[in-house]
Design a protein around this motif. Structure first.
Motif, short mmCIF file in Angstrom:
data_model
loop_
_atom_site.label_atom_id
_atom_site.label_comp_id
_atom_site.label_asym_id
_atom_site.label_seq_id
_atom_site.Cartn_x
_atom_site.Cartn_y
_atom_site.Cartn_z
N TYR A 9 -1.08 -0.83 -4.39
CA TYR A 9 -2.38 -0.17 -4.19
C TYR A 9 -2.17 1.21 -3.60
O TYR A 9 -1.42 1.36 -2.64
CB TYR A 9 -3.26 -1.02 -3.28
CG TYR A 9 -3.53 -2.39 -3.87
CD1 TYR A 9 -4.61 -2.59 -4.73
CD2 TYR A 9 -2.67 -3.46 -3.63
CE1 TYR A 9 -4.83 -3.84 -5.31
CE2 TYR A 9 -2.88 -4.71 -4.21
CZ TYR A 9 -3.97 -4.89 -5.05
OH TYR A 9 -4.18 -6.11 -5.64
N ILE B 228 -8.04 0.63 2.24
CA ILE B 228 -7.24 -0.60 2.24
C ILE B 228 -8.15 -1.81 2.52
O ILE B 228 -8.11 -2.82 1.81
CB ILE B 228 -6.12 -0.56 3.31
CG1 ILE B 228 -5.17 0.61 3.07
CG2 ILE B 228 -5.34 -1.88 3.32
CD1 ILE B 228 -4.19 0.88 4.24
N VAL C 183 -2.22 -7.66 2.72
CA VAL C 183 -1.23 -6.59 2.68
C VAL C 183 0.07 -7.00 3.37
O VAL C 183 0.08 -7.33 4.56
CB VAL C 183 -1.80 -5.30 3.33
CG1 VAL C 183 -0.75 -4.18 3.28
CG2 VAL C 183 -3.08 -4.86 2.64
N VAL D 208 -3.65 4.67 -1.87
CA VAL D 208 -4.76 5.18 -1.06
C VAL D 208 -4.51 6.65 -0.74
O VAL D 208 -3.40 7.16 -0.92
CB VAL D 208 -4.94 4.34 0.23
CG1 VAL D 208 -5.20 2.87 -0.11
CG2 VAL D 208 -3.74 4.46 1.16
N VAL E 293 2.59 -1.38 4.45
CA VAL E 293 2.22 -0.02 4.13
C VAL E 293 3.53 0.76 4.06
O VAL E 293 4.33 0.73 4.99
CB VAL E 293 1.29 0.57 5.22
CG1 VAL E 293 1.14 2.08 5.06
CG2 VAL E 293 -0.07 -0.12 5.19
N VAL F 238 0.85 -1.19 0.00
CA VAL F 238 0.00 0.00 0.00
C VAL F 238 0.89 1.25 0.00
O VAL F 238 1.80 1.36 0.82
CB VAL F 238 -0.93 0.01 1.23
CG1 VAL F 238 -1.66 1.35 1.35
CG2 VAL F 238 -1.94 -1.14 1.14
#
Ligand code: PLZ
Length: 445
Positions: free
Chosen positions: A187, A212, A221, A189, A224, A152
């Motif tokens: 991904y 998320i 995940v 965010v 991060v 993320v």
């Protein structure tokens, strides 16, 4: 060995030719024929020597450096301790490849990283050459250790230009355009961006976590990955509480928290690391830039039980932790410590914020003044709005350059001017630089 560097560079800005001067222009012609057009031209004055916060170009102009080569020469140029350490190491040996036959300085750099990065838990490190390489390796380690794949990242993030790190970086032009395909399982965010979203840290964290959980699934995940203060993306400082809330969520969900401190680390923000400000303890930290005073060195430092899951031979590279770069890092860390440069960064913050906030009162194009330590920026807007004013940023940089000051633009919309002075900049030099910047902003208003 050192004194030849010290004496001949003046301490004040002095422009003696038009900029770029004739010798720089001649070199630039040679460059056009020899260097790929894919590299930005920036401010094409060609540098001959430097000291402290002053660069001297081939035409004899003395240029005030408010960029530190993008947050690298934090301890200043030609610092005697660093020059001595690097010179001695070059004379002793320049390379063995740590994976073939090791040497003490590599180990010592890793010991320093374990001691300096947040948290008192057991840590190990691996050394690399560039920030991008460190980020790539942090992702490799996080995936292996967690057995998960999703990474993320955030809006406005910058993590590098290699294939994996391009995918982690947000901005298309110039970093990613037509360079795909990009790596999967990344991904993006929303970032906390207080000037634009008005959210508290807790609200912004809830928004990111919801994205998320709904779009990726916490159990997928691996990590991060976040810049605690975003660099290239526009010096975006998340609202208070955002980083702690994210960190708590990662811990609760078996997700690794990777702090990319490549731009914000090593006393730049007034602490050793930007996450220190809110007491956040990352699982992995990536560092580079300010770590080695201009020699190419980068690191991944993290929880020993995570880092050491990698099979023997799984990490490496020919030059990673090169002895000359390692010697430079040890001298840099000693200089940061001995000269108490973290507290100097906090002094610079006070002076810079005061000057820029008072300027903000006088002009309509400064929407926001933000940052921490010696990592401060202004965001340029169309008067009366929060809409980006990239033209103003461009003209401010040009004005500064023409007057012998290096100031850097950044931001997804190219409308942020960032200050990253060497922490050894003198009060007089800083005042001079801020005067030029103020004149540039007034001229652009
Ligand atoms: N992570 C947070 O700031 C490098 C990029 C300059 P490398 N930032 C300067 C440019 O236009 O290429 C950076 C960063 C953060 C990673 C990196 C990448 O570090 O040493 O440039 O690979």
């Amino acid at each position: 060995m050192v004194s030849s560097v010290e004496s001949s560079v003046g301490t004040n800005r002095k422009v003696v030719t038009e900029l770029p001067g004739p010798k720089s222009r001649a070199l630039h012609e040679r460059r056009q024929a020899a260097v790929s057009a894919g590299l930005t031209n920036g401010f094409p004055i060609y540098i001959e020597r430097a000291e402290g916060a002053i660069l001297v170009d081939v035409d004899g102009n003395r240029i005030l450096d408010l960029g530190s080569g993008i947050a690298v020469t934090t301890i200043g140029h030609a610092v005697p301790e660093l020059v001595d350490a690097v010179s001695a190491q070059v004379a002793a040996f320049t390379h063995t490849c740590f994976m073939v036959t090791p040497y003490e300085s590599y180990v010592e750099v890793c010991e320093e990283l374990a001691a300096l990065t947040p948290g008192s838990h057991a840590k190990t490190s691996a050394l690399f050459n560039s920030g991008s390489e460190a980020v790539e390796n942090a992702v490799k380690i996080a995936r292996l250790a967690s057995g998960r794949q999703a990474i993320v990242v955030f809006d406005h993030a910058y993590h590098g230009r290699t294939n994996l790190t391009m995918a982690l970086t947000a901005k298309n032009m110039p970093y990613k355009d037509r360079f795909g395909p990009f790596a999967p399982e990344i991904y993006r965010v929303p970032m906390s961006n207080p000037f634009h979203d008005g959210l508290s840290g807790a609200q912004a964290a809830a928004r990111a976590i919801k994205a998320i959980e709904t779009q990726v699934g916490a159990h997928n995940v691996a990590a991060v990955l976040i810049e605690p203060i975003q660099g290239e993306g526009g010096f975006i400082v998340p609202a208070e509480g955002f980083l702690p809330a994210l960190s708590e969520w990662t811990t609760a969900n078996g997700v690794l928290f990777i702090a990319d401190e490549i731009q914000s680390g090593f006393c730049r923000t007034g602490d050793w690391f930007a996450v220190d400000h809110e007491g956040v303890i990352p699982d992995l930290v990536t560092t580079a830039k300010g770590l080695a005073g201009g020699m190419p060195l980068a690191a991944v430092t993290g929880r020993a039980e995570v880092m050491n899951q990698v099979h023997e031979g799984g990490l490496g590279g020919t030059y990673g932790g090169n002895p000359v770069a390692a010697a430079a890092a040890l001298a840099t860390i000693k200089t940061l410590r001995d000269r108490n440069l973290a507290s100097r960064a906090r002094e610079l913050e006070t002076v810079i914020l005061k000057s820029l906030r008072s300027l903000q009162q006088d002009v309509a194009i400064i929407g926001d003044v933000r940052g921490r330590g010696a990592m401060i920026a202004i965001e340029l807007v169309q008067p009366g709005t929060k809409d980006a004013n990239a033209a103003a940023a461009k003209s401010i940089v040009t004005y500064c350059n023409q007057h012998g000051v290096i100031a850097l633009a950044c931001g997804t919309y190219g409308n942020v001017i960032r200050l990253l002075p060497p922490l050894v900049i003198t009060d007089e030099q800083l005042e001079d630089g801020l005067d030029v910047l103020a004149a540039a902003v007034r001229a652009a208003s």
